[in-house]
Design an enzyme around this catalytic site. Structure first.
Site, mmCIF file in Angstrom:
data_model
loop_
_atom_site.group_PDB
_atom_site.id
_atom_site.type_symbol
_atom_site.label_atom_id
_atom_site.label_comp_id
_atom_site.label_asym_id
_atom_site.label_seq_id
_atom_site.Cartn_x
_atom_site.Cartn_y
_atom_site.Cartn_z
ATOM 1 N N CYS A 43 -3.355 1.381 6.407
ATOM 2 C CA CYS A 43 -3.775 0.646 7.602
ATOM 3 C C CYS A 43 -4.465 1.569 8.608
ATOM 4 O O CYS A 43 -5.231 1.112 9.447
ATOM 5 C CB CYS A 43 -2.574 -0.019 8.235
ATOM 6 S SG CYS A 43 -1.252 1.152 8.579
ATOM 7 N N ASN A 60 0.802 -1.239 0.000
ATOM 8 C CA ASN A 60 0.000 0.000 0.000
ATOM 9 C C ASN A 60 0.827 1.277 0.000
ATOM 10 O O ASN A 60 0.469 2.255 -0.652
ATOM 11 C CB ASN A 60 -1.014 -0.021 1.149
ATOM 12 C CG ASN A 60 -0.365 -0.078 2.496
ATOM 13 O OD1 ASN A 60 0.717 -0.640 2.671
ATOM 14 N ND2 ASN A 60 -1.006 0.520 3.471
ATOM 15 N N GLU A 75 3.392 -5.245 12.333
ATOM 16 C CA GLU A 75 2.483 -4.101 12.136
ATOM 17 C C GLU A 75 1.378 -4.564 11.207
ATOM 18 O O GLU A 75 1.618 -4.813 10.031
ATOM 19 C CB GLU A 75 3.240 -2.932 11.478
ATOM 20 C CG GLU A 75 4.354 -2.345 12.313
ATOM 21 C CD GLU A 75 3.857 -1.568 13.519
ATOM 22 O OE1 GLU A 75 2.646 -1.266 13.603
ATOM 23 O OE2 GLU A 75 4.679 -1.272 14.392
ATOM 24 N N GLU A 81 7.066 0.765 16.510
ATOM 25 C CA GLU A 81 8.150 1.363 15.742
ATOM 26 C C GLU A 81 8.201 2.851 16.063
ATOM 27 O O GLU A 81 7.169 3.447 16.358
ATOM 28 C CB GLU A 81 7.914 1.153 14.240
ATOM 29 C CG GLU A 81 7.921 -0.309 13.835
ATOM 30 C CD GLU A 81 7.627 -0.581 12.354
ATOM 31 O OE1 GLU A 81 8.218 -1.512 11.818
ATOM 32 O OE2 GLU A 81 6.804 0.140 11.756
HETATM 33 P P1 NAD Z 1 0.141 -9.338 3.147
HETATM 34 O O1 NAD Z 1 0.193 -9.822 4.535
HETATM 35 O O2 NAD Z 1 -0.570 -10.119 2.133
HETATM 36 O O3 NAD Z 1 1.617 -9.158 2.573
HETATM 37 C C1 NAD Z 1 2.593 -8.369 3.210
HETATM 38 C C2 NAD Z 1 3.955 -8.881 2.826
HETATM 39 O O4 NAD Z 1 4.126 -10.185 3.363
HETATM 40 C C3 NAD Z 1 4.187 -9.009 1.330
HETATM 41 O O5 NAD Z 1 5.512 -8.660 1.030
HETATM 42 C C4 NAD Z 1 3.955 -10.482 1.091
HETATM 43 O O6 NAD Z 1 4.601 -10.978 -0.050
HETATM 44 C C5 NAD Z 1 4.531 -11.080 2.351
HETATM 45 N N1 NAD Z 1 4.032 -12.417 2.692
HETATM 46 C C6 NAD Z 1 2.845 -12.992 2.372
HETATM 47 N N2 NAD Z 1 2.777 -14.249 2.851
HETATM 48 C C7 NAD Z 1 3.950 -14.482 3.493
HETATM 49 C C8 NAD Z 1 4.487 -15.596 4.207
HETATM 50 N N3 NAD Z 1 3.803 -16.739 4.329
HETATM 51 N N4 NAD Z 1 5.712 -15.479 4.746
HETATM 52 C C9 NAD Z 1 6.407 -14.342 4.628
HETATM 53 N N5 NAD Z 1 5.959 -13.258 3.968
HETATM 54 C C10 NAD Z 1 4.746 -13.333 3.405
HETATM 55 O O7 NAD Z 1 -0.399 -7.842 3.225
HETATM 56 P P2 NAD Z 1 -0.710 -6.872 2.006
HETATM 57 O O8 NAD Z 1 -1.974 -7.310 1.382
HETATM 58 O O9 NAD Z 1 0.514 -6.707 1.175
HETATM 59 O O10 NAD Z 1 -0.923 -5.492 2.778
HETATM 60 C C11 NAD Z 1 -2.113 -5.080 3.294
HETATM 61 C C12 NAD Z 1 -2.172 -5.335 4.777
HETATM 62 O O11 NAD Z 1 -1.106 -4.681 5.425
HETATM 63 C C13 NAD Z 1 -3.411 -4.784 5.420
HETATM 64 O O12 NAD Z 1 -3.919 -5.718 6.346
HETATM 65 C C14 NAD Z 1 -2.921 -3.543 6.127
HETATM 66 O O13 NAD Z 1 -3.706 -3.116 7.213
HETATM 67 C C15 NAD Z 1 -1.591 -3.969 6.562
HETATM 68 N N6 NAD Z 1 -0.752 -2.791 6.853
HETATM 69 C C16 NAD Z 1 -0.423 -2.510 8.151
HETATM 70 C C17 NAD Z 1 0.339 -1.397 8.460
HETATM 71 C C18 NAD Z 1 0.730 -1.059 9.856
HETATM 72 O O14 NAD Z 1 1.674 -0.281 10.017
HETATM 73 N N7 NAD Z 1 0.088 -1.578 10.878
HETATM 74 C C19 NAD Z 1 0.761 -0.563 7.414
HETATM 75 C C20 NAD Z 1 0.393 -0.868 6.106
HETATM 76 C C21 NAD Z 1 -0.359 -2.002 5.842
#
Ligand code: NAD
Length: 489
Positions: free
Chosen positions: A289, A157, A255, A470
């Site tokens: 998020c 995102n 996060e 963080e």
């Molecule tokens: P996601 O969990 O699908 O992917 C995040 C990252 O993890 C990607 O690089 C992905 O390739 C990797 N990943 C996926 N499966 C994995 C595994 N089994 N092992 C290791 N890595 C793996 O999330 P997304 O769809 O890319 O992002 C959206 C989500 O992120 C939303 O839930 C959003 O709220 C959250 N988010 C949180 C924050 C925060 O600071 N709290 C900030 C931005 C986004």
């Protein structure tokens, strides 16, 4: 690896030990605003991760023994170089992610630059602790040292923004890193790699492997020589990472998602509250998020709020992200757009009212964007608290508005979800603002504003929104190992 001519695909390469290395297989990456494949991203796996971890391990002794000042100077140089190319980075981020060029220019890339400058500065100002025990003749003090190779996994995102929010503190503290950006948004990380040598970052200090979570991400999480994992992404993935890293007892910073409430009392200044809450609901297509997705409005002002809120939401223009007058760009993928639309359908099926946006208003797109993943800002009213639209993270331009009567009631309802990332409270009564802020189960509470951040202070979520924080001190603590030393004279 550059584009040979305009029709050629952009082909990314992994960055390992200071060199770009091709991969044996690739994943297609789409331009969300056109639906076209325009880029190929390495589909890395164990082998590539192994090479990157080795390079990071080899670079650790030299990098970790540099003084904080030396590292700080390198981080500042890198910030300058990214800033120098700000426009190119912003164009790339907008094309790769679907976000508007305006958002990329004013938020994503400036913040990536600032992340490096911020940690370049903060690393110079930490103090460790010291206590005395005069009767024992002892002095105790703490010392902090970098841990080793940090695995950094980031979402799609806010691609470069969130990745640099991890890389900067990790290397400022003297660790070396293997980073894995989202397979859907890898381009700006690759562009950053091209600047590392010029900034003076020694080979192996920052390694980037591109690929999917299941293959590349998991190989990193399971690697025995990576003692730290800093992850930003969904709660579901975090559960998997926790499970996979458990045999190695890794240190995790997680996060995760949110289902953020905005609570609007009848004494709120609506002239401020309404445009800010529209922004907090729809900025970056609602793909932050911290975006608001449940708006609780006190009954006395509910109708007026709804009317003015919908009017304001309708002013947000959806369309070609490279047009600087556009407020809402494309969603990240076809699948994600479908998922977000389905939430609106489910709400309708449950009897909720869609006041504007999806399925209600026409979406006119320029000819070049007909196949893009666009959706209008959508406002839903009369949704039940138990509805999936009020419980699950939608992560798109959809927000639900409901009425409440009392302070006590709204706190309970706002806390009635599994998440606890960010909340917003609007009221002119300072006593109430404090009271409510203290009772909300949320890592961040903004009152009478949204997304005003002091990077010094802890950022992170409660409950299913995360583990760890963080920030200047928090990231320093996460990325260093502390030791207590006792000296007896
Ligand atoms: P996601 O969990 O699908 O992917 C995040 C990252 O993890 C990607 O690089 C992905 O390739 C990797 N990943 C996926 N499966 C994995 C595994 N089994 N092992 C290791 N890595 C793996 O999330 P997304 O769809 O890319 O992002 C959206 C989500 O992120 C939303 O839930 C959003 O709220 C959250 N988010 C949180 C924050 C925060 O600071 N709290 C900030 C931005 C986004």
């Amino acid at each position: 690896p550059t584009m040979a001519h305009s029709k050629a695909l952009l082909v990314l390469e992994n960055f390992i030990g200071g060199k770009f290395v091709p991969c044996s297989s690739y994943i297609d990456s789409y331009n969300p605003s056109t639906g076209d494949v325009y880029c190929r991203v390495p589909d890395s796996g164990k082998e590539e991760v192994e090479a990157a971890v080795k390079a990071a391990k080899d670079a650790f002794p030299i990098w970790s023994s540099k003084s904080p000042l030396e590292r700080s100077q390198i981080l500042n140089k890198l910030a300058d170089l990214i800033e120098h190319d700000l426009e190119a980075f912003a164009q790339a981020e907008s094309k790769d992610q679907g976000k508007t060029i305006t958002f990329a220019r004013t938020v994503d890339i400036p913040r990536a630059v600032h992340n490096f400058r911020f940690f370049a500065s903060s690393i110079l100002h930490h103090v460790t602790e010291c206590t005395e025990m005069p009767t024992m003749g002892c002095l105790h003090y703490t010392s902090r040292a970098p841990v080793g190779v940090a695995g950094l996994i980031s979402p799609w995102n806010l691609p470069l923004y969130l990745l640099t929010w991890k890389i900067a503190p990790a290397i400022a503290c003297g660790n070396t890193v293997v980073a894995k950006p989202s397979e859907m948004t890898s381009v700006t990380a690759w562009m950053m790699c091209k600047l590392l040598e010029k900034a003076g970052v020694p080979p192996g200090v920052v390694n980037v492997v591109f690929g999917t979570g299941a293959k590349a991400g998991e190989a990193l999480v399971c690697h025995p020589d990576v003692p730290l994992i800093s992850f930003t992404g969904s709660t579901l993935t975090a559960q998997r990472i926790t499970e996979k890293s458990a045999p190695h007892c890794k240190r995790l910073s997680l996060e995760l998602g949110g289902k953020n409430p905005a609570i609007i009392f009848d004494d709120a200044d609506l002239s401020q509250c309404i445009p800010t809450t529209v922004r907090s609901s729809f900025a970056n297509q609602g793909e932050i998020c911290l975006c608001t997705s449940r708006i609780f409005v006190q009954r006395g002002i509910y109708s007026e709020f709804l009317k003015r809120f919908v009017e304001e939401a309708k002013k947000w223009k959806t369309g070609n992200p490279s047009d600087p007058t556009i407020n809402v760009g494309a969603l990240i993928s076809k699948e994600h757009l479908e998922k977000v639309r389905n939430y609106v359908k489910k709400a309708q099926a449950e009897g909720a009212r869609v006041l504007c946006g999806e399925g209600v208003d026409p979406l006119a797109l320029p000819p070049g964007n007909q196949k893009g993943y666009f959706m209008l800002p959508t406002v839903i009213a009369e949704v039940k608290d138990e509805s999936c639209c009020m419980q699950e993270e939608i992560f798109g331009p959809v927000t639900c508005v409901v009425a409440f009567d009392t302070e006590e009631e709204v706190i309970k309802r706002a806390n009635g979800v599994k998440y606890g990332l960010a909340a917003t409270v609007w009221s002119g009564n300072v006593g109430r603002v404090h009271r409510v802020a203290h009772k909300l189960q949320s890592g961040l509470v903004w009152t009478n504003c949204w997304l005003v951040r002091d990077l010094n202070l802890p950022f992170g979520g409660m409950k299913a929104s995360g583990i760890g924080r963080e920030g200047a001190k928090d990231s320093y603590e996460f990325f260093t190992e502390v030791k207590t030393i006792t000296i007896k004279h």
